[in-house]
Design a protein around this motif. Structure first.
Motif, PDB file in Angstrom:
ATOM      1  N   ARG A 299       0.890  -0.868  -0.454  1.00 38.59           N
ATOM      2  CA  ARG A 299       0.082  -0.236  -0.202  1.00 38.59           C
ATOM      3  C   ARG A 299       0.882   1.150  -0.098  1.00 38.59           C
ATOM      4  O   ARG A 299       0.424   2.372  -1.051  1.00 38.59           O
ATOM      5  CB  ARG A 299      -0.678   0.391   1.503  1.00 38.59           C
ATOM      6  N   GLN A 436     -19.639  -5.527  -4.227  1.00 43.72           N
ATOM      7  CA  GLN A 436     -18.101  -5.785  -4.815  1.00 43.72           C
ATOM      8  C   GLN A 436     -18.519  -7.051  -5.321  1.00 43.72           C
ATOM      9  O   GLN A 436     -18.705  -8.073  -4.279  1.00 43.72           O
ATOM     10  CB  GLN A 436     -17.068  -5.332  -4.112  1.00 43.72           C
ATOM     11  N   LYS A 507     -17.796  -9.976   6.633  1.00 48.02           N
ATOM     12  CA  LYS A 507     -17.215  -8.973   7.456  1.00 48.02           C
ATOM     13  C   LYS A 507     -18.069  -8.349   8.808  1.00 48.02           C
ATOM     14  O   LYS A 507     -19.155  -7.897   8.176  1.00 48.02           O
ATOM     15  CB  LYS A 507     -16.502  -7.957   6.045  1.00 48.02           C
ATOM     16  N   ILE A 512     -12.935  -6.916   3.142  1.00 48.79           N
ATOM     17  CA  ILE A 512     -13.403  -6.944   1.791  1.00 48.79           C
ATOM     18  C   ILE A 512     -12.741  -7.778   0.551  1.00 48.79           C
ATOM     19  O   ILE A 512     -12.072  -8.582   0.332  1.00 48.79           O
ATOM     20  CB  ILE A 512     -14.748  -6.159   1.485  1.00 48.79           C
ATOM     21  N   GLU A 513     -11.589  -6.271   0.511  1.00 47.45           N
ATOM     22  CA  GLU A 513     -10.101  -7.027   0.055  1.00 47.45           C
ATOM     23  C   GLU A 513      -9.829  -8.108   1.296  1.00 47.45           C
ATOM     24  O   GLU A 513      -9.540  -8.098   1.653  1.00 47.45           O
ATOM     25  CB  GLU A 513      -9.447  -5.810   0.032  1.00 47.45           C
TER      26      GLU A 513
HETATM   27  P1  XMP Z   1     -11.882  -3.420   3.261  1.00 52.25           P
HETATM   28  O1  XMP Z   1     -11.007  -4.659   2.811  1.00 52.25           O
HETATM   29  O2  XMP Z   1     -11.884  -3.079   4.754  1.00 52.25           O
HETATM   30  O3  XMP Z   1     -12.842  -2.321   2.525  1.00 52.25           O
HETATM   31  O4  XMP Z   1     -13.425  -4.088   4.686  1.00 52.25           O
HETATM   32  C1  XMP Z   1     -13.354  -1.743   2.781  1.00 52.25           C
HETATM   33  C2  XMP Z   1     -13.753  -0.999   1.415  1.00 52.25           C
HETATM   34  O5  XMP Z   1     -13.139  -0.271   1.103  1.00 52.25           O
HETATM   35  C3  XMP Z   1     -12.214  -0.859  -0.089  1.00 52.25           C
HETATM   36  N1  XMP Z   1     -10.501  -0.426   0.319  1.00 52.25           N
HETATM   37  C4  XMP Z   1      -9.876   0.434   0.222  1.00 52.25           C
HETATM   38  N2  XMP Z   1     -10.190   1.942  -0.826  1.00 52.25           N
HETATM   39  N3  XMP Z   1      -7.885   2.251  -0.114  1.00 52.25           N
HETATM   40  C5  XMP Z   1      -9.104   2.758  -0.760  1.00 52.25           C
HETATM   41  O6  XMP Z   1      -9.393   3.570  -1.308  1.00 52.25           O
HETATM   42  C6  XMP Z   1      -7.669   1.247   0.271  1.00 52.25           C
HETATM   43  O7  XMP Z   1      -6.430   0.714   0.594  1.00 52.25           O
HETATM   44  C7  XMP Z   1      -8.318  -0.072   0.360  1.00 52.25           C
HETATM   45  N4  XMP Z   1      -8.405  -1.272   0.878  1.00 52.25           N
HETATM   46  C8  XMP Z   1     -10.029  -1.088   1.025  1.00 52.25           C
HETATM   47  C9  XMP Z   1     -12.414  -1.832  -0.386  1.00 52.25           C
HETATM   48  O8  XMP Z   1     -12.527  -2.304  -1.885  1.00 52.25           O
HETATM   49  C10 XMP Z   1     -14.243  -2.482  -0.131  1.00 52.25           C
HETATM   50  O9  XMP Z   1     -15.650  -1.119  -0.077  1.00 52.25           O
END
Ligand code: XMP
Length: 515
Positions: A299, A436, A507, A512-513
């Protein structure tokens, strides 16, 4: 910090409940502007702002806990219209000398509530039994004589109350949650009936006033676009307001969805005549990522490289007076920044990881909007359904969907497999209802058999989730025949993919990712 212009609208005081945002969204859906304010906002301040009414949100604390968030006690004196929801209601009961305690029967999820009195809040619903969404372990166990009961459930004899002679109400359930029957009617009764709030909020009026105020910007505007909904809407909106004084830049990181540059060229360039410069930096990103496998390190590398490429572009093609960003309302609230119409344009020198050396004012035209409102605005601006309905995509792109080291081969498998997932869901009419849908790939190698030959290849994991705000998510119960189509196409069409798995984690506990 500036406050939103809530004159005639509804202030929602935020006690930390997971549905606080949802209350604002539901009120806006009634055509009334609503925004979150800190829980300790004083009544005198709310009066200065000329709000029509106040909602106290739910929250995780117990009203008797040390350090539990409190509201200004003057709010409970009966002057302004107030609706307390769950924790907000319990604060009202406590302020009037009633008691709040651990409920005999905890109520989580659906509960049947009997409406015994209309009382303004339940007008048109008297005598009905409503299925309401509850989420509490504390509830009012004794109400003061100044309160009258409007509704009761098995677990809460005081499921809804009114402060006698005042326009103040408390409900133990969550009217803002879509599982609550007639919840929107209850909110409407409060907002439009009890408070008499003004219906001034619509995307048409937002579009008109935004174009008007953005057109006063002088100087050149730089806008980074990614093909995503937020940056596309930002670009088209600004294009309408400032025309040729805006320059968009699309940085191809090599970590994007399939066909992204072509899509942006087609949509922004051809359909809307937006000036977009394309910078192919994919080799630079892949080079910088080489050898990195830790998600956070990946990241950081993507963020840093993006900033470097962006800065280089801005220096070579500048000067630019403004930087446009597609920041949404939840991002503003979550990062602790508050704002509103009065502060559409703010001066920042270092936002979102951009280098401190880049001195541009930041313009965030979507900073008051929720995602569904941005999609509506996009439709009004004439963006095609395919563009406004696109799923969110993470900033670091496929770097967080390729587990472990980022290689060209894993990127290709991930990109092509995700494209197949999206195509099949679209064909089946399931794309728009999913939050998604994508595929991810790591280093798990499995043995397959192709013709007479055994062959080692990658395991691809498909993920489809449902969510309203990405804070929580559930895996989609997709029909197995649809999954079978996805699986067959991936193993037949994507070279190096030998087997397909479907992710069935919600989740929490998973995110999610995959990374
Ligand atoms: P997670 O994976 O934390 O993701 O459940 C929640 C939402 O955020 C998006 N996501 C990101 N968006 N930078 C972003 O701009 C990031 O580093 C990032 N990590 C996760 C993910 O697609 C989901 O919609």
């Amino acid at each position: 910090m500036t406050e939103p212009d809530l004159a005639g609208g509804i202030a929602v005081l935020d006690f930390g409940g997971q549905y606080a945002h949802l209350i604002c969204r539901r009120i806006r859906a009634l055509g009334v502007y609503s925004a979150l304010l800190p829980h300790d906002t004083k009544l005198s301040r709310l009066e200065e702002m000329k709000v029509s009414g106040v909602v106290l949100s739910g929250g995780p604390a117990s009203v008797y806990a040390e350090g539990a968030p409190r509201a200004d006690s003057e709010l409970f004196e009966g002057k302004a219209p107030v609706l307390g929801i769950c924790y907000g209601y319990q604060l009202m009961v406590k302020a009037h000398g009633g008691e709040v305690g651990r409920a005999e029967k905890r109520e989580y999820g659906r509960s049947s509530v009997k409406v015994v009195e209309g009382g303004g809040l339940f007008d048109g619903l008297r005598g009905d039994r409503l299925i309401c969404w509850m989420s509490h372990s504390d509830s009012a166990t004794r109400i003061p004589s100044t309160m009258e009961v409007l509704a009761a459930s098995d677990g809460s004899p005081y499921a809804a109350v009114r402060l006698s002679g005042a326009r103040q109400y408390g409900v133990q359930f969550h009217p803002e949650v879509s599982h609550t029957e007639h919840g929107q009617e209850v909110l409407s009764n409060f907002v439009l009936g009890v408070c008499g709030a003004r219906k001034t909020w619509s995307m048409e009026s937002f579009l008109r006033t935004s174009v008007e105020s953005l057109s006063r910007i002088d100087g050149r505007v730089l806008c980074a676009v990614s093909g995503g909904v937020d940056s596309s809407v930002t670009a088209v909106l600004l294009n309408r307001a400032v025309g040729d004084r805006m320059q968009c830049v699309f940085i191809d990181t090599g970590l994007l969805r399939k066909g992204e540059p072509g899509l942006v060229r087609e949509l922004l360039g051809k359909d809307f005549g937006v000036r977009v410069a394309f910078v192919d930096a994919s080799e630079r990103f892949l080079g910088a990522l080489a050898g990195a496998s830790d998600p956070e390190e990946k990241r950081r590398i993507v963020g840093r490289t993006f900033a470097e490429v962006f800065e280089q572009y801005a220096k070579e093609h500048g000067p630019f007076a403004y930087l446009a960003q597609g920041t949404l309302y939840p991002d503003v609230i979550e990062s602790g920044r508050s704002g509103g119409p009065a502060s559409v344009i703010k001066t920042h020198h270092n936002v979102g990881g951009l280098p401190a050396g880049l001195s541009m004012k930041v313009v965030e035209p979507l900073r008051e909007l929720y995602k569904d409102e941005v999609r509506e605005l996009g439709r009004l601006l004439g963006l095609p359904p395919g563009a406004v309905e696109r799923h969110p995509f993470p900033g670091p792109g496929l770097a967080v969907r390729v587990v472990g080291q980022v290689t060209e081969e894993k990127l290709r498998i991930c990109r092509d497999s995700s494209d197949i997932v999206e195509q099949v869901l679209k064909e089946e009419g399931l794309y728009a209802s999913a939050w998604q849908a994508f595929a991810f790939v790591g280093d798990d190698m499995v043995t397959g058999v192709l013709g007479d030959e055994r062959r080692l290849g990658h395991l691809v994991t498909v993920k489809v989730v449902e969510s309203v705000d990405a804070m929580t998510a559930d895996w989609s119960r997709i029909d197995p025949t649809v999954l079978e189509r996805v699986s067959n196409r991936i193993t037949n069409e994507v070279q190096g993919a030998v087997a397909v798995a479907y992710s069935i984690s919600s989740k929490p506990p998973a995110t999610i990712e995959p990374q």
